[in-house]
Design an enzyme around this catalytic site. Structure first.
Site, PDB file in Angstrom:
ATOM      1  N   CYS A   1       0.883  -1.184   0.000  1.00 21.80           N
ATOM      2  CA  CYS A   1       0.000   0.000   0.000  1.00 21.80           C
ATOM      3  C   CYS A   1       0.911   1.222   0.000  1.00 21.80           C
ATOM      4  O   CYS A   1       1.069   1.895   1.017  1.00 21.80           O
ATOM      5  CB  CYS A   1      -0.911  -0.003   1.221  1.00 21.80           C
ATOM      6  SG  CYS A   1      -1.754  -1.577   1.515  1.00 21.80           S
TER       7      CYS A   1
ATOM      8  N   ALA B   1       1.551   4.308  -1.877  1.00 21.39           N
ATOM      9  CA  ALA B   1       1.471   5.757  -2.121  1.00 21.39           C
ATOM     10  C   ALA B   1       1.439   6.533  -0.799  1.00 21.39           C
ATOM     11  O   ALA B   1       0.904   6.032   0.200  1.00 21.39           O
ATOM     12  CB  ALA B   1       0.226   6.083  -2.942  1.00 21.39           C
ATOM     13  N   PRO B   2       2.054   7.721  -0.802  1.00 29.84           N
ATOM     14  CA  PRO B   2       2.680   8.429  -1.927  1.00 29.84           C
ATOM     15  C   PRO B   2       4.123   8.022  -2.212  1.00 29.84           C
ATOM     16  O   PRO B   2       4.712   8.524  -3.156  1.00 29.84           O
ATOM     17  CB  PRO B   2       2.617   9.890  -1.478  1.00 29.84           C
ATOM     18  CG  PRO B   2       2.721   9.822   0.007  1.00 29.84           C
ATOM     19  CD  PRO B   2       1.958   8.591   0.400  1.00 29.84           C
ATOM     20  N   GLY B   3       4.728   7.158  -1.383  1.00 30.45           N
ATOM     21  CA  GLY B   3       6.055   6.659  -1.701  1.00 30.45           C
ATOM     22  C   GLY B   3       7.122   6.862  -0.656  1.00 30.45           C
ATOM     23  O   GLY B   3       8.279   6.476  -0.872  1.00 30.45           O
TER      24      GLY B   3
ATOM     25  N   ARG C   1      -3.301   8.079  -6.929  1.00 24.75           N
ATOM     26  CA  ARG C   1      -2.222   7.964  -5.934  1.00 24.75           C
ATOM     27  C   ARG C   1      -1.063   7.135  -6.489  1.00 24.75           C
ATOM     28  O   ARG C   1       0.095   7.379  -6.148  1.00 24.75           O
ATOM     29  CB  ARG C   1      -2.768   7.358  -4.645  1.00 24.75           C
ATOM     30  CG  ARG C   1      -3.625   8.329  -3.849  1.00 24.75           C
ATOM     31  CD  ARG C   1      -4.330   7.646  -2.674  1.00 24.75           C
ATOM     32  NE  ARG C   1      -3.428   6.932  -1.795  1.00 24.75           N
ATOM     33  CZ  ARG C   1      -2.694   7.487  -0.838  1.00 24.75           C
ATOM     34  NH1 ARG C   1      -2.742   8.799  -0.657  1.00 24.75           N
ATOM     35  NH2 ARG C   1      -1.901   6.755  -0.071  1.00 24.75           N
TER      36      ARG C   1
ATOM     37  N   ASP D   1       1.561  -0.845   4.995  1.00 27.31           N
ATOM     38  CA  ASP D   1       1.156   0.366   5.694  1.00 27.31           C
ATOM     39  C   ASP D   1      -0.325   0.546   5.375  1.00 27.31           C
ATOM     40  O   ASP D   1      -0.687   1.196   4.407  1.00 27.31           O
ATOM     41  CB  ASP D   1       1.990   1.557   5.230  1.00 27.31           C
ATOM     42  CG  ASP D   1       1.645   2.827   6.000  1.00 27.31           C
ATOM     43  OD1 ASP D   1       1.537   2.757   7.233  1.00 27.31           O
ATOM     44  OD2 ASP D   1       1.474   3.877   5.367  1.00 27.31           O
TER      45      ASP D   1
ATOM     46  N   CYS E   1      -1.573   4.504  10.937  1.00 30.87           N
ATOM     47  CA  CYS E   1      -1.448   5.816  11.570  1.00 30.87           C
ATOM     48  C   CYS E   1      -2.729   6.106  12.357  1.00 30.87           C
ATOM     49  O   CYS E   1      -3.318   7.173  12.234  1.00 30.87           O
ATOM     50  CB  CYS E   1      -1.150   6.918  10.557  1.00 30.87           C
ATOM     51  SG  CYS E   1      -2.374   7.074   9.236  1.00 30.87           S
TER      52      CYS E   1
END
Length: 464
Positions: free
Chosen positions: A108, A110-112, A137, A177, A230
């Site tokens: 998962c 993005a954004p990198g 994304r 993530d 998060c």
């Protein structure tokens, strides 16, 4: 400021700590960047950094910058010398312990930020697959992979289930993530606060279970799975890991040393906690300089296999022959030093260099199948911006150096170049790697004493 049901739950979870937690969320957030060691040595960059930096404790390449600094408005950002990243978000990739030569999946991605952190640790060796399910994304992810000069990354826009069908047991390490309710980002992103609900927490937890099912299939025996969110929600953190371990008894939680500012997982916050759930890690904003995060490191029982011993699919995209790459090879002999070559692949007129050992990508949605070398035009080859960013000055025959200026606000030669301007130069005509303070920024072509600007028009900004 925060949803009432969220406040009630956090009060129950934190007890006496809640007031400190709440007050922290009302303060200014901490900002950070991570030095890209594919481009720069950390110590060398710190000596000439154009802004004040202080270290992030949980990663050697992470640093806080002062709120008045604007690192995103500096040519070194466009050169991929660093990646602006929330400090707590640097922890998951650090605990993945990525190493050169491994096969790693960022599921998962993005954004990198985490993908580029993994790539730096891999030092250009091995296979890094960076996947993002949302097309917009995924494009941002691909752009950041390019900007950071990564050579061995493949960017896909697929569902986890589709990837699992193709890459069963293929990866040494998988980072998830996971999409989550975003509670840890409330002070950073007001939209996350507005979208929160107990029902969304439930939906996120169900989605995380599904994603981890695919991740488990793609990890080979003996491999490492890193899961992060998060959010503060136990259902999405300790709960997700406990449910996963119940479904997959071949996995176990890895007990690792952690910074003192990290807190252990809490078995008392969920029903039926998995054994060892205390070894998971929580990052609390009132205990460290960063946003809220959760992190778990898992290991799949067994022994890692050598990359050469696993079967690779032979069908699919046809690799380009040296004859078909003739114009590029001519360019390489005239402009590059010591070019080693490898497996070339055409996507239309676009030529890519695949990571060694990469299986077929046929049937998958692929945005970037490796390093983009450039465009094969009639009787000539035009090198790509991605190739320029992946090269260092000692890897090319011709280069021209620009300086960025001592302060972000100075409009110097580097800023002019990023605006698309040309400059006079006396020298041998041909393709030049343009560098800023020693770091590659793009291509220029010298003819008639004028350096023609090949910095992509879509990336140009008004820097004045």
């Amino acid at each position: 400021m925060f949803p009432e049901k969220f406040i009630i739950r956090m009060q129950e979870m934190l007890g006496e700590e809640y007031e400190a937690f709440y007050e922290t969320l009302r303060e200014e957030r901490h900002q950070g960047l991570r030095i890209n060691t594919l481009k720069a040595e950390t110590e060398g960059f710190l000596k000439k950094a154009p802004f004040s930096l202080s270290p992030v404790p949980w990663t050697e390449t992470g640093f806080y910058y002062e709120g008045t600094a604007q690192p995103g408005r500096h040519p070194l950002h466009e050169a991929g010398v660093y990646y602006i990243q929330e400090p707590s978000a640097m922890a998951p990739a650090a605990f993945a312990d990525a190493r050169p030569g491994e096969r790693i999946l960022d599921l998962c991605a993005a954004p990198g930020g985490k993908s580029t952190q993994l790539a730096a640790a891999m030092k250009g060796q091995g296979i890094l697959v960076c996947n993002e399910i949302h097309p917009a994304r995924a494009r941002i992810l691909s752009e950041n992979i390019e900007r950071m000069g990564i050579r061995n990354a493949v960017v896909t826009n697929e569902t986890p289930e589709r990837l699992a069908e193709r890459f069963a047991g293929f990866f040494d390490k998988v980072l998830v993530d996971a999409p989550c309710s975003g509670e840890g980002m409330f002070r950073k992103n007001e939209e996350a606060c507005g979208e929160w609900s107990p029902e969304n927490v439930e939906l996120c937890a169900e989605r995380q279970d599904t994603i981890l099912d695919s991740a488990a299939q793609m990890l080979q025996n003996g491999g490492r799975l890193v899961y992060s969110t998060c959010t503060f929600a136990p259902q999405e953190n300790e709960g997700t890991i406990s449910r996963f371990l119940k479904r997959y008894p071949a996995f176990s939680i890895v007990k690792l040393g952690k910074p003192e500012c990290f807190s252990p997982g809490r078995p008392d916050w969920i029903p039926e906690p998995a054994p060892g759930i205390e070894a998971t890690m929580r990052l609390w904003p009132h205990k460290l300089k960063g946003e809220g995060h959760f992190l778990a490191v898992l290991r799949k029982e067994g022994t890692l296999s050598d990359i050469s011993s696993l079967p690779l699919r032979k069908d699919g995209n046809r690799r380009a022959s040296e004859k078909e790459c003739g114009e590029f090879l001519t360019f390489a002999s005239q402009s590059l030093k010591g070019w080693q070559g490898g497996n070339y692949l055409f996507f239309g007129e676009q030529l890519y260099l695949l990571p060694p050992g990469m299986p077929s990508l046929k049937g998958l949605k692929v945005l970037r199948p490796g390093l983009h070398l450039g465009t094969m035009k009639k009787n000539r080859f035009e090198p790509s911006h991605a190739l320029a960013l992946a090269l260092k000055p000692d890897e090319v025959c011709l280069s021209a150096e620009l300086v960025s200026g001592e302060e972000n606000k100075d409009y110097g030669p580097a800023f002019a170049w990023l605006n698309g301007e040309t400059f006079p130069l006396t020298g041998e005509k041909g393709w030049y790697l343009i560098t800023v303070d020693g770091y590659s920024i793009g291509w220029g072509k010298l003819a008639g004493g004028i350096m023609k600007n090949h910095y992509p028009k879509g990336l140009r900004k008004n820097w004045r």
